[in-house]
Design an enzyme around this catalytic site. Structure first.
Site, PDB file in Angstrom:
ATOM      1  N   LYS A   1       0.766  -1.418   0.277  1.00  0.00           N
ATOM      2  CA  LYS A   1      -0.093   0.419   0.228  1.00  0.00           C
ATOM      3  C   LYS A   1       0.967   1.551   0.087  1.00  0.00           C
ATOM      4  O   LYS A   1       0.401   2.341  -0.340  1.00  0.00           O
ATOM      5  CB  LYS A   1      -0.923  -0.633   1.191  1.00  0.00           C
ATOM      6  CG  LYS A   1      -2.191  -0.563   1.044  1.00  0.00           C
ATOM      7  CD  LYS A   1      -3.096  -0.420   0.195  1.00  0.00           C
ATOM      8  CE  LYS A   1      -4.316  -0.861   0.640  1.00  0.00           C
ATOM      9  NZ  LYS A   1      -5.593  -0.794  -0.631  1.00  0.00           N
TER      10      LYS A   1
ATOM     11  N   ASP B   1      -8.482  -0.823   7.079  1.00  0.00           N
ATOM     12  CA  ASP B   1      -8.289  -2.409   7.375  1.00  0.00           C
ATOM     13  C   ASP B   1      -7.040  -2.484   8.461  1.00  0.00           C
ATOM     14  O   ASP B   1      -7.078  -3.010   8.149  1.00  0.00           O
ATOM     15  CB  ASP B   1      -9.225  -3.223   6.484  1.00  0.00           C
ATOM     16  CG  ASP B   1     -10.393  -2.915   6.153  1.00  0.00           C
ATOM     17  OD1 ASP B   1     -11.535  -3.102   7.256  1.00  0.00           O
ATOM     18  OD2 ASP B   1     -10.680  -3.328   5.047  1.00  0.00           O
TER      19      ASP B   1
END
Length: 411
Positions: free
Chosen positions: A79, A126
């Site tokens: 990410k 998350d």
């Protein structure tokens, strides 16, 4: 496990597709700009591309390759490619310089800090995206506030806190956390860094997707170096809001416009917004609501990124929704490789692509999809293990103890 055809899959059956997703921002120049920026970080190294030759022989295909993102910047997930690049673009824009002239050293310099002041970046996550935003903000001398949905693993919360970010675990699901972070940004004058888009918020999600193309560009260069092959024939891409899957697929379609790989988009059955969107008669994105409970925490998203959906709708061959045991099976396959194949420590969201491939190869009920995708001796298959053991306790329960095994009726 269920599937529905995408436009690229229907084309092979003679059907016509409709709208073309916008791919202009995901070309080789965009990937090169993002790669140059990431290289300015001292910690940058390309993540490994693992060749699973023994597994490919066992399954009767030409090659299986797994891009292992557990090595990315020491953060155990991909990410940061999107978060760091988006924050870099944001800071460059505020300084009035193009991103292709920016670097880590310049953006962190005393001169830049004097002009920029202190900026607070906020996001919902998350786990992996929030840690990436927090790390990038810290590295570039800025602050971060991270909102997480209920049920967030404590290990993921603590990993974000270790970057110095403020973490708030909410009472809602991921999509509700996204809306909350946006409201807080408006109230406090913070800058949202979210990998999905909505009306009035489009620029940063595009930057994030451009950052993700680095992963694809690295993989193609490594594949060519290792094998001499120009491209993969198939790519399995997991989707939450769809940004990573669309970024990689958009780059591959741009790079291999005359003969792009067949792309299979995979999701958890409990958070299958792309699968349901593919069933939409008018091709519009479909939002899934509720708890969205799945072991694949990074894919527990109910609302598609509209930019990403346009690309996936037009250029994906198939959309697959699968139960959690498919991801668990992928984790175990990668953790206990055949012969001399390298071991890959892959988390729940990272291993689902190889898990779906295993189902297609080994489960006779998937013969139609396997044959339509022409998976065979000439197939060169690329998967992305987008995270390592980001929840180490759950990783051990699945890999060591056999948690989330295939139900007996499905064996």
């Amino acid at each position: 496990m269920q599937f529905v055809w995408g436009a690229a899959g229907r084309k092979s059956g003679g059907e016509e597709s409709h709208h073309a997703g916008d791919l202009g921002h995901l070309d080789e120049k965009a990937a090169a700009d993002a790669l140059r920026f990431h290289r300015s970080f001292a910690a940058y190294e390309p993540t490994p591309l693992r060749a699973l030759d023994h597994l490919a022989q066992e399954w009767g295909v030409g090659g299986i390759f797994v891009k292992d993102e557990s090595y990315r910047f020491g953060l155990n997930a991909f990410k940061v490619l999107g978060a760091a690049y988006a924050i870099g673009c944001c800071l460059s824009q505020r300084l009035g310089i193009p991103i292709d002239e920016a670097s880590f050293e310049l953006l962190r310099s005393a001169e830049a800090k004097q002009k920029l002041g202190t900026i607070t970046f906020v996001t919902a996550t998350d786990g992996n995206h929030g840690r990436a935003v927090a790390w990038a903000a810290q590295q570039l001398g800025q602050k971060a506030v991270i909102y997480m949905p209920k049920g967030a693993a404590q290990e993921r919360v603590e990993a974000i806190q270790q970057t110095g970010a403020e973490v708030i675990v909410t009472d809602g699901n991921y999509d509700e956390a996204v809306r909350l972070s946006s409201r807080m940004a408006e109230q406090h004058g913070w800058q949202v860094v979210q990998d999905t888009a909505w009306e009035g918020y489009t620029e940063i999600p595009r930057w994030i997707m451009q950052g993700y193309t680095v992963m694809a560009a690295e993989a193609i260069a490594q594949l060519q170096e290792k094998t001499g092959r120009t491209r993969p024939t198939h790519v399995f891409l997991q989707a939450g809001v769809g940004s990573m899957a669309a970024a990689v697929l958009g780059y591959l379609v741009n790079r291999f416009a005359d003969d792009p790989p067949l792309a299979v988009i995979v999701e958890p059955a409990a958070a299958d917004c792309m699968y349901r969107s593919a069933l939409s008669p008018d091709g519009s994105p479909y939002a899934v609501s509720g708890d969205l409970h799945t072991i694949m925490a990074g894919l527990s998203c109910g609302e598609p990124n509209p930019f990403a959906w346009e690309i996936l709708r037009e250029h994906a061959a198939a959309f697959v929704r699968c139960p959690d045991y498919v991801a668990a099976q992928g984790m175990r396959l990668l953790a206990a490789p055949l012969g001399g194949d390298p071991r890959v420590v892959s988390g729940e969201s990272g291993a689902v692509g190889i898990g779906v491939l295993a189902e297609l190869i080994r489960d006779g009920r998937q013969a139609e999809l396997r044959e339509r995708l022409q998976l065979g001796a000439d197939s060169v298959i690329l998967c992305f293990s987008t995270e390592g053991d980001t929840d180490a306790g759950q990783y051990r329960e699945i890999v060591w103890d056999g948690k989330h095994a295939r139900p007996s009726q499905d064996r």
